[in-house]
Scaffold this active site. Sequence first.
Site, short mmCIF file in Angstrom:
data_model
loop_
_atom_site.label_atom_id
_atom_site.label_comp_id
_atom_site.label_asym_id
_atom_site.label_seq_id
_atom_site.Cartn_x
_atom_site.Cartn_y
_atom_site.Cartn_z
N THR A 93 0.70 -1.12 0.10
CA THR A 93 0.13 -0.03 0.06
C THR A 93 0.80 1.15 -0.06
O THR A 93 1.73 1.61 0.97
CB THR A 93 -0.84 -0.03 1.02
OG1 THR A 93 -1.77 -1.11 1.50
CG2 THR A 93 -1.76 1.17 1.17
N LYS A 168 -7.75 1.38 -3.25
CA LYS A 168 -7.35 1.02 -1.94
C LYS A 168 -7.59 2.13 -0.70
O LYS A 168 -7.96 2.00 0.30
CB LYS A 168 -5.81 0.47 -1.80
CG LYS A 168 -5.34 0.32 -0.40
CD LYS A 168 -5.73 -0.97 0.21
CE LYS A 168 -4.82 -0.98 1.60
NZ LYS A 168 -5.37 -2.17 2.19
N LYS A 243 -1.45 5.22 8.64
CA LYS A 243 -0.73 4.99 7.49
C LYS A 243 -1.94 5.27 6.29
O LYS A 243 -1.40 6.39 5.43
CB LYS A 243 0.03 3.99 7.37
CG LYS A 243 0.66 3.87 5.76
CD LYS A 243 1.23 2.47 5.58
CE LYS A 243 1.54 2.34 4.12
NZ LYS A 243 2.10 1.03 3.62
P1 NAD Z 1 5.71 -5.85 7.64
O1 NAD Z 1 6.63 -4.76 8.21
O2 NAD Z 1 5.41 -7.01 8.57
O3 NAD Z 1 6.57 -6.52 6.39
C1 NAD Z 1 7.33 -5.61 5.63
C2 NAD Z 1 8.63 -6.49 5.39
O4 NAD Z 1 9.45 -5.80 4.21
C3 NAD Z 1 9.29 -6.71 6.52
O5 NAD Z 1 9.67 -8.15 6.48
C4 NAD Z 1 10.88 -6.00 5.94
O6 NAD Z 1 12.09 -6.56 6.69
C5 NAD Z 1 10.85 -6.03 4.66
N1 NAD Z 1 11.64 -4.87 4.21
C6 NAD Z 1 11.60 -3.71 4.44
N2 NAD Z 1 12.55 -2.95 3.42
C7 NAD Z 1 12.99 -4.00 2.57
C8 NAD Z 1 13.94 -3.90 1.38
N3 NAD Z 1 14.20 -2.65 1.19
N4 NAD Z 1 14.04 -5.05 0.95
C9 NAD Z 1 13.73 -5.90 1.26
N5 NAD Z 1 12.75 -6.33 2.26
C10 NAD Z 1 12.33 -5.09 2.75
O7 NAD Z 1 4.50 -5.25 6.88
P2 NAD Z 1 3.15 -5.93 6.38
O8 NAD Z 1 2.12 -5.87 7.29
O9 NAD Z 1 3.56 -7.28 5.77
O10 NAD Z 1 2.56 -4.85 5.47
C11 NAD Z 1 3.27 -4.99 3.97
C12 NAD Z 1 2.35 -3.96 2.98
O11 NAD Z 1 1.16 -4.31 2.94
C13 NAD Z 1 2.29 -2.51 3.62
O12 NAD Z 1 2.51 -1.53 2.70
C14 NAD Z 1 1.03 -2.51 4.34
O13 NAD Z 1 0.39 -1.29 4.36
C15 NAD Z 1 0.12 -3.37 3.44
N6 NAD Z 1 -1.04 -3.96 4.04
C16 NAD Z 1 -0.93 -4.72 5.29
C17 NAD Z 1 -1.99 -5.30 5.79
C18 NAD Z 1 -1.82 -5.82 7.35
O14 NAD Z 1 -2.98 -6.10 7.95
N7 NAD Z 1 -0.81 -5.81 7.75
C19 NAD Z 1 -3.05 -5.22 5.35
C20 NAD Z 1 -3.15 -4.64 4.11
C21 NAD Z 1 -2.12 -4.14 3.58
#
Ligand code: NAD
Length: 290
Positions: A93, A168, A243
Amino acid sequence: MKIAFIGLGNMGGGMAANLVKAGHAVNAFDLSDTALDVARENGCTTFTDAAAACESVDAVVTMLPNGAIVKSVYADSVIGKAPAGAVLLDCSTIDVATAREVIGLAEAGGYDMVDAPVSGGIAAANGGTLTFMVGGSDTAFERARPILECMGKAVIHAGPAGNGQAAKICNNMLLGIHMIGTCEAFAMAEKLGLDPQTFYDISSVSSGQCWSMTSYCPVPGVGPTTPADNDYKGGFAAGLMLKDLRLAMEAAEAVDAPVPLAARARALYEDFVGAGNAEVDFSGIIRTLK
Ligand code: NAD
C-alpha cells in the site's frame, strides 16, 4: 513460473508461501533473517540480495512498507535486473503518485507492471483469500491475474496505473470513517442506557448498518467474533489505519478533493496511535470514546 518475492513480512510471508503451494518456484528476499528462515521452511529459495533473486524469473512480486522503499527496491534491484519481459507486481500500500512513477520507470525499462494493493489482513494473506485491486494496462493486468489468483479470492481491474492504490486508499478512508462512527454510536447508546446487544440487533438491520458494525463490531461479545473479543489484539493495527489515512489525505490534497471527515478521522487516529496504540486493532479506538 519462477517468481521473485521481495518483502516477506506479516503479509508477504504468507503470500509467498501460497505461490509455492500453487506450484511456482519462489526466489525470496527480505532484509530480515527471521523472515528468510520462515520463507525457506515454506519452500522458497532464499537470497541475500534482491537483484540476485530477480535474475532469470518470469515475475517479481513486492510487499513492502512504503513508497520510498518500493521506489528504491525497483530502481536498484528490479528494473534492469529482472529479465526483459518479466511482469512486475507491487502489492504494497503506497501513495498513488509513487505507484504511477514506478510503473512509468518499469514501462520505460520494457516491463509490464501493475500496482495491486490488497484488502484483507494477515489471516487473508495466509489463507490465500485477499482481494486485489489492480491498476495497470490491460496486458499487464492479464499477465498479473493468474499470479494474484494464487494469493487471493478476488482480483479486480481498477483501471490504469495507480488506480489500484486509488481504490485502496478511498476504501480504507471510508473504513476509518465508518469505524469511528460505529464506535461513537455504540459509546453513546450505552450512555443513553441502551444495551449494546440490543442496539446491535436494531441498527444492524436498520439504516445505520455498515461493515464496521456487522463484520467487525468494536464491542466485545456483540456481533461476530472480532478483535474486540481478543482485547483488540490481531486484526488491522491502528498504525496501519493511520498510514492509510495519511495516504488518503495526501491524495486528496493532490487532486483538491474535500475530505473533512477523513481529516477528522486522521486526527483521531493520530491521537490514538500517539498514545501508544499503534499495535492495537483499529477498532480499539472505541476505548477513547467511552
Ligand atoms: P511488515 O513490516 O510486516 O513487512 C514488511 C517487510 O518488508 C519486512 O519483513 C521488512 O524486513 C521488509 N523490507 C523492508 N525494506 C525492505 C527492503 N528494502 N528490501 C527487502 N525487504 C524489505 O509489513 P506488512 O504488514 O507485511 O505490510 C506490507 C504492506 O502491506 C504494507 O504496505 C502495508 O500497508 C500493506 N498491508 C498490510 C496489511 C496488514 O494487515 N498487515 C493489510 C493490507 C495491506
